[in-house]
Design a protein around this motif. Structure first.
Motif, PDB file in Angstrom:
ATOM      1  N   ILE A  72      45.834  38.309  35.483  1.00 38.38           N
ATOM      2  CA  ILE A  72      44.539  37.637  35.299  1.00 38.38           C
ATOM      3  C   ILE A  72      44.428  36.466  36.272  1.00 38.38           C
ATOM      4  CG2 ILE A  72      43.211  36.151  33.745  1.00 38.38           C
ATOM      5  CD1 ILE A  72      44.157  38.044  31.443  1.00 38.38           C
ATOM      6  N   LEU A  73      45.471  35.671  36.377  1.00 37.30           N
ATOM      7  CA  LEU A  73      45.438  34.515  37.288  1.00 37.30           C
ATOM      8  C   LEU A  73      45.358  34.939  38.746  1.00 37.30           C
ATOM      9  CD1 LEU A  73      47.955  32.114  35.555  1.00 37.30           C
ATOM     10  CD2 LEU A  73      45.461  31.973  35.599  1.00 37.30           C
ATOM     11  N   VAL A  74      46.111  35.971  39.111  1.00 37.92           N
ATOM     12  CA  VAL A  74      46.080  36.468  40.488  1.00 37.92           C
ATOM     13  C   VAL A  74      44.680  36.967  40.836  1.00 37.92           C
ATOM     14  CG1 VAL A  74      46.938  38.296  42.011  1.00 37.92           C
ATOM     15  CG2 VAL A  74      48.539  37.024  40.572  1.00 37.92           C
ATOM     16  N   LEU A  75      44.079  37.735  39.935  1.00 32.68           N
ATOM     17  CA  LEU A  75      42.752  38.285  40.215  1.00 32.68           C
ATOM     18  C   LEU A  75      41.671  37.216  40.179  1.00 32.68           C
ATOM     19  CD1 LEU A  75      42.905  41.734  38.413  1.00 32.68           C
ATOM     20  CD2 LEU A  75      43.526  41.123  40.757  1.00 32.68           C
ATOM     21  N   TRP A  76      41.824  36.221  39.314  1.00 29.27           N
ATOM     22  CA  TRP A  76      40.865  35.116  39.277  1.00 29.27           C
ATOM     23  C   TRP A  76      40.896  34.353  40.603  1.00 29.27           C
ATOM     24  CZ3 TRP A  76      41.789  29.731  39.205  1.00 29.27           C
ATOM     25  CH2 TRP A  76      40.655  28.954  38.999  1.00 29.27           C
ATOM     26  N   LEU A  77      42.108  34.088  41.106  1.00 30.33           N
ATOM     27  CA  LEU A  77      42.226  33.411  42.398  1.00 30.33           C
ATOM     28  C   LEU A  77      41.616  34.248  43.513  1.00 30.33           C
ATOM     29  CD1 LEU A  77      45.813  31.942  42.055  1.00 30.33           C
ATOM     30  CD2 LEU A  77      43.674  30.644  42.214  1.00 30.33           C
ATOM     31  N   ARG A  78      41.848  35.549  43.475  1.00 30.67           N
ATOM     32  CA  ARG A  78      41.254  36.440  44.473  1.00 30.67           C
ATOM     33  C   ARG A  78      39.732  36.358  44.404  1.00 30.67           C
ATOM     34  NH1 ARG A  78      42.322  42.678  43.940  1.00 30.67           N
ATOM     35  NH2 ARG A  78      43.764  42.547  45.669  1.00 30.67           N
ATOM     36  N   ALA A  79      39.182  36.395  43.192  1.00 30.39           N
ATOM     37  CA  ALA A  79      37.727  36.339  43.027  1.00 30.39           C
ATOM     38  C   ALA A  79      37.163  35.024  43.568  1.00 30.39           C
ATOM     39  CB  ALA A  79      37.354  36.521  41.556  1.00 30.39           C
ATOM     40  N   CYS A  80      37.868  33.931  43.330  1.00 32.75           N
ATOM     41  CA  CYS A  80      37.440  32.637  43.886  1.00 32.75           C
ATOM     42  C   CYS A  80      37.410  32.699  45.407  1.00 32.75           C
ATOM     43  CB  CYS A  80      38.372  31.522  43.435  1.00 32.75           C
ATOM     44  SG  CYS A  80      38.275  31.116  41.687  1.00 32.75           S
ATOM     45  N   ARG A  81      38.452  33.275  45.991  1.00 36.22           N
ATOM     46  CA  ARG A  81      38.525  33.390  47.442  1.00 36.22           C
ATOM     47  C   ARG A  81      37.437  34.313  47.993  1.00 36.22           C
ATOM     48  NH1 ARG A  81      43.007  36.149  48.266  1.00 36.22           N
ATOM     49  NH2 ARG A  81      41.858  37.921  49.018  1.00 36.22           N
ATOM     50  N   LEU A  82      37.194  35.437  47.310  1.00 38.53           N
ATOM     51  CA  LEU A  82      36.130  36.348  47.744  1.00 38.53           C
ATOM     52  C   LEU A  82      34.786  35.635  47.770  1.00 38.53           C
ATOM     53  CD1 LEU A  82      37.151  39.559  45.767  1.00 38.53           C
ATOM     54  CD2 LEU A  82      37.108  39.333  48.265  1.00 38.53           C
ATOM     55  N   TYR A  83      34.525  34.846  46.735  1.00 40.98           N
ATOM     56  CA  TYR A  83      33.258  34.120  46.645  1.00 40.98           C
ATOM     57  C   TYR A  83      33.143  33.091  47.775  1.00 40.98           C
ATOM     58  CZ  TYR A  83      29.462  31.286  44.790  1.00 40.98           C
ATOM     59  OH  TYR A  83      28.285  30.605  44.640  1.00 40.98           O
ATOM     60  N   THR A  84      34.198  32.322  47.968  1.00 38.53           N
ATOM     61  CA  THR A  84      34.186  31.292  49.004  1.00 38.53           C
ATOM     62  C   THR A  84      34.037  31.908  50.390  1.00 38.53           C
ATOM     63  OG1 THR A  84      35.553  29.849  47.639  1.00 38.53           O
ATOM     64  CG2 THR A  84      35.485  29.361  49.998  1.00 38.53           C
ATOM     65  N   ASN A  85      34.788  32.962  50.666  1.00 32.22           N
ATOM     66  CA  ASN A  85      34.689  33.606  51.974  1.00 32.22           C
ATOM     67  C   ASN A  85      33.293  34.171  52.211  1.00 32.22           C
ATOM     68  OD1 ASN A  85      37.245  32.942  52.776  1.00 32.22           O
ATOM     69  ND2 ASN A  85      38.144  34.911  52.270  1.00 32.22           N
ATOM     70  N   PHE A  99      39.824  45.971  43.238  1.00 30.55           N
ATOM     71  CA  PHE A  99      39.595  44.660  42.649  1.00 30.55           C
ATOM     72  C   PHE A  99      40.545  44.360  41.496  1.00 30.55           C
ATOM     73  CE2 PHE A  99      36.824  41.842  39.924  1.00 30.55           C
ATOM     74  CZ  PHE A  99      36.850  40.743  40.762  1.00 30.55           C
ATOM     75  N   PHE A 100      40.874  45.359  40.680  1.00 28.59           N
ATOM     76  CA  PHE A 100      41.697  45.130  39.493  1.00 28.59           C
ATOM     77  C   PHE A 100      43.183  45.367  39.723  1.00 28.59           C
ATOM     78  CE2 PHE A 100      37.496  45.939  37.491  1.00 28.59           C
ATOM     79  CZ  PHE A 100      37.363  44.692  36.909  1.00 28.59           C
ATOM     80  N   SER A 101      43.600  45.540  40.961  1.00 30.65           N
ATOM     81  CA  SER A 101      45.009  45.703  41.266  1.00 30.65           C
ATOM     82  C   SER A 101      45.567  44.398  41.786  1.00 30.65           C
ATOM     83  CB  SER A 101      45.209  46.796  42.320  1.00 30.65           C
ATOM     84  OG  SER A 101      46.564  46.839  42.702  1.00 30.65           O
ATOM     85  N   SER A 102      46.441  43.785  41.008  1.00 29.31           N
ATOM     86  CA  SER A 102      47.056  42.537  41.459  1.00 29.31           C
ATOM     87  C   SER A 102      48.225  42.803  42.412  1.00 29.31           C
ATOM     88  CB  SER A 102      47.521  41.707  40.266  1.00 29.31           C
ATOM     89  OG  SER A 102      48.550  42.377  39.573  1.00 29.31           O
ATOM     90  N   ALA A 103      48.690  44.047  42.453  1.00 34.87           N
ATOM     91  CA  ALA A 103      49.838  44.370  43.285  1.00 34.87           C
ATOM     92  C   ALA A 103      49.543  44.210  44.768  1.00 34.87           C
ATOM     93  CB  ALA A 103      50.305  45.796  43.004  1.00 34.87           C
TER      94      ALA A 103
END
Length: 108
Positions: A72-85, A99-103
């Motif tokens: 959840i934390l990994v994907l939340w950080l990814r989503a923040c980065r996607l939005y910012t980029n 999107f739902f693969s943290s690996a």
């Protein structure tokens, strides 16, 4: 902004779309992630639904809760980065990833 009435629809979307690519992630979800200092209870539910559906589809099994919490934390950080980029007009390296693969989440 996502309303409480819309939250169940997004959770169903996560459950029904485990192979969603980052470029297909709902912009409202990305924005909601970027607006808070940590995942809200709704975002935790959204990511958990997607993570669990992804694991069932890709691996045919359920995941331990500790793994889900970390993902959840990994994907939340990814989503923040996607939005910012997206705001900055930067092409994110994860756009073609699930999107739902943290690996396969690219480190920030």
């Amino acid at each position: 902004m996502i309303t409480q009435d819309q939250e169940p629809d997004y959770i169903r979307l996560a459950e029904a779309s485990p192979a969603m690519l980052c470029r297909e992630a709902p912009p409202e979800i990305l924005e909601a992630c970027a607006l808070d200092n940590e995942p809200t209870p709704f975002l935790e539910q959204f990511f958990e639904a997607g993570i669990r559906a992804h694991a069932r589809q890709e691996h045919g099994r359920e995941l331990p809760q500790m793994y889900v919490n970390n993902a959840i934390l990994v994907l939340w950080l990814r989503a923040c980065r996607l939005y910012t980029n997206d705001l900055l007009g930067v092409v994110d390296p994860d756009l073609g990833k699930q999107f739902f693969s943290s690996a396969d989440a690219t480190p920030a």
